[in-house]
Design a protein around this motif. Structure first.
Motif, short mmCIF file in Angstrom:
data_model
loop_
_atom_site.label_atom_id
_atom_site.label_comp_id
_atom_site.label_asym_id
_atom_site.label_seq_id
_atom_site.Cartn_x
_atom_site.Cartn_y
_atom_site.Cartn_z
N ALA A 82 0.83 -1.21 0.00
CA ALA A 82 0.00 0.00 0.00
C ALA A 82 0.87 1.26 0.00
O ALA A 82 0.57 2.24 -0.69
CB ALA A 82 -0.93 0.00 1.20
N ALA A 83 1.94 1.23 0.79
CA ALA A 83 2.83 2.40 0.86
C ALA A 83 3.48 2.67 -0.49
O ALA A 83 3.55 3.83 -0.94
CB ALA A 83 3.90 2.17 1.93
N ASP A 84 3.95 1.63 -1.16
CA ASP A 84 4.58 1.82 -2.46
C ASP A 84 3.59 2.30 -3.52
O ASP A 84 3.93 3.08 -4.41
CB ASP A 84 5.27 0.53 -2.91
N THR A 85 2.36 1.81 -3.43
CA THR A 85 1.33 2.27 -4.37
C THR A 85 1.05 3.75 -4.17
O THR A 85 0.94 4.52 -5.13
CB THR A 85 0.03 1.46 -4.19
N ALA A 86 0.94 4.17 -2.91
CA ALA A 86 0.72 5.59 -2.61
C ALA A 86 1.90 6.44 -3.06
O ALA A 86 1.72 7.55 -3.60
CB ALA A 86 0.47 5.76 -1.11
N LEU A 87 3.11 5.94 -2.87
CA LEU A 87 4.30 6.67 -3.31
C LEU A 87 4.32 6.79 -4.83
O LEU A 87 4.66 7.85 -5.38
CB LEU A 87 5.56 5.95 -2.84
N ALA A 88 3.95 5.72 -5.53
CA ALA A 88 3.91 5.76 -6.99
C ALA A 88 2.89 6.78 -7.47
O ALA A 88 3.14 7.54 -8.42
CB ALA A 88 3.57 4.37 -7.54
N GLU A 89 1.73 6.81 -6.83
CA GLU A 89 0.70 7.79 -7.22
C GLU A 89 1.19 9.21 -6.98
O GLU A 89 1.00 10.10 -7.83
CB GLU A 89 -0.59 7.54 -6.43
N ALA A 90 1.82 9.46 -5.82
CA ALA A 90 2.35 10.79 -5.55
C ALA A 90 3.42 11.18 -6.57
O ALA A 90 3.45 12.32 -7.05
CB ALA A 90 2.93 10.84 -4.14
N LEU A 91 4.28 10.23 -6.91
CA LEU A 91 5.34 10.50 -7.88
C LEU A 91 4.74 10.87 -9.23
O LEU A 91 5.25 11.76 -9.93
CB LEU A 91 6.24 9.27 -8.01
N TRP A 92 3.64 10.22 -9.59
CA TRP A 92 2.99 10.55 -10.86
C TRP A 92 2.44 11.98 -10.83
O TRP A 92 2.62 12.75 -11.78
CB TRP A 92 1.88 9.55 -11.15
N HIS A 93 1.76 12.33 -9.75
CA HIS A 93 1.19 13.67 -9.65
C HIS A 93 2.27 14.75 -9.64
O HIS A 93 2.06 15.85 -10.16
CB HIS A 93 0.35 13.80 -8.38
#
Length: 256
Positions: free
Chosen positions: A80-91
């Motif tokens: 979950a943490a890596d998914t959230a980090l990936a989403e933030a990185l995209w934004h």
């Protein structure tokens, strides 16, 4: 006072300062410390970074460092943490290559955890944000079509990123309907059917969907007690500004 507290590293003060006057530099500095420390407020920090978008470009290195990578843990919290980090990185950066690599790592590690089906769903929903840039993850998404819980998120991601002509929308609609009929993720199924469009639905599909929406039994029958009815009504009724699949041209052709 807020500036002084933000300067001393108070994330709450830095967020308040940003909300009140739009100063984002103190907030970026606090977020950088939170990301690098990996403390208990990491999740909150990541969500705030994503909301800042390109204004948080200076945090891209910290986001990269916080990612677990292909050899990271397989527990659901790490996924979950890596998914959230990936989403933030995209934004923040729209760096498709880095985000795809991070999400691919999540999908790969989730295969080693029998409790990770909702982790995969979250990763698929993040993949949908990438649009066509997420196409390298197509094979990962297609493997989700065998799992009723994961089908709606996978179909939404596929419709968001694939070449329209490459999708068999009618077959995908049938897969989504089976998911809804098994009560796997009815709300997600409705979203997926809207993404596919009413043209993907055959007369039989519309009859089955009508049976789900208009039958005496509720489609959504489990979950948090005070949300079940609201979620069920949302499934049955069209959203404002959208065309509900039940309003298609064949919806009145169902046998009695």
């Amino acid at each position: 006072m807020l500036r002084a507290a933000a300067g001393e590293g108070s994330l709450s003060a830095a967020k308040a300062l940003y909300d009140l006057v739009g100063e984002h530099e103190p907030l970026v500095q606090c977020l950088d410390r939170e990301l690098r420390s990996g403390g208990r407020r990491l999740g909150e920090a990541v969500g705030t970074v994503g909301a800042l978008g390109p204004r948080a470009a200076a945090l891209a290195p910290a986001l990269h460092e916080a990612l677990s990578g292909p050899d990271g843990e397989t527990v659901t919290t790490a996924l979950a943490a890596d998914t959230a980090l990936a989403e933030a990185l995209w934004h923040v950066t729209e760096d498709a290559a880095a985000v795809v690599a991070a999400l691919d790592s999540v999908f790969a590690r989730a295969e080693q955890n029998s409790w990770s089906q909702w982790s995969v769903v979250r990763a698929a929903r993040t993949t949908a944000l990438l649009g066509p840039a997420g196409r390298p993850l197509t094979s990962r998404l297609k493997t989700m079509l065998d799992n009723p819980v994961q089908v709606p998120a996978a179909v939404q991601a596929l419709t968001a990123m694939a070449e329209p002509a490459s999708l068999d929308r009618t077959t995908l609609a049938a897969t989504v309907l089976r998911s809804a009929e098994q009560e796997a993720d009815p709300t997600g199924a409705c979203d997926a059917l809207e993404a596919l469009g009413v043209a993907a639905l055959t007369a039989d599909h519309l009859c089955r969907l009508s049976s789900l929406a208009d039958g005496d039994a509720r489609t959504i029958r489990s979950g948090v007690e005070d949300r079940i009815i609201r979620q069920d009504e949302a499934f049955r009724n069209p959203r404002p500004g959208t065309r509900h699949p039940l309003h298609g041209p064949h919806s009145s052709h169902c046998p009695p």
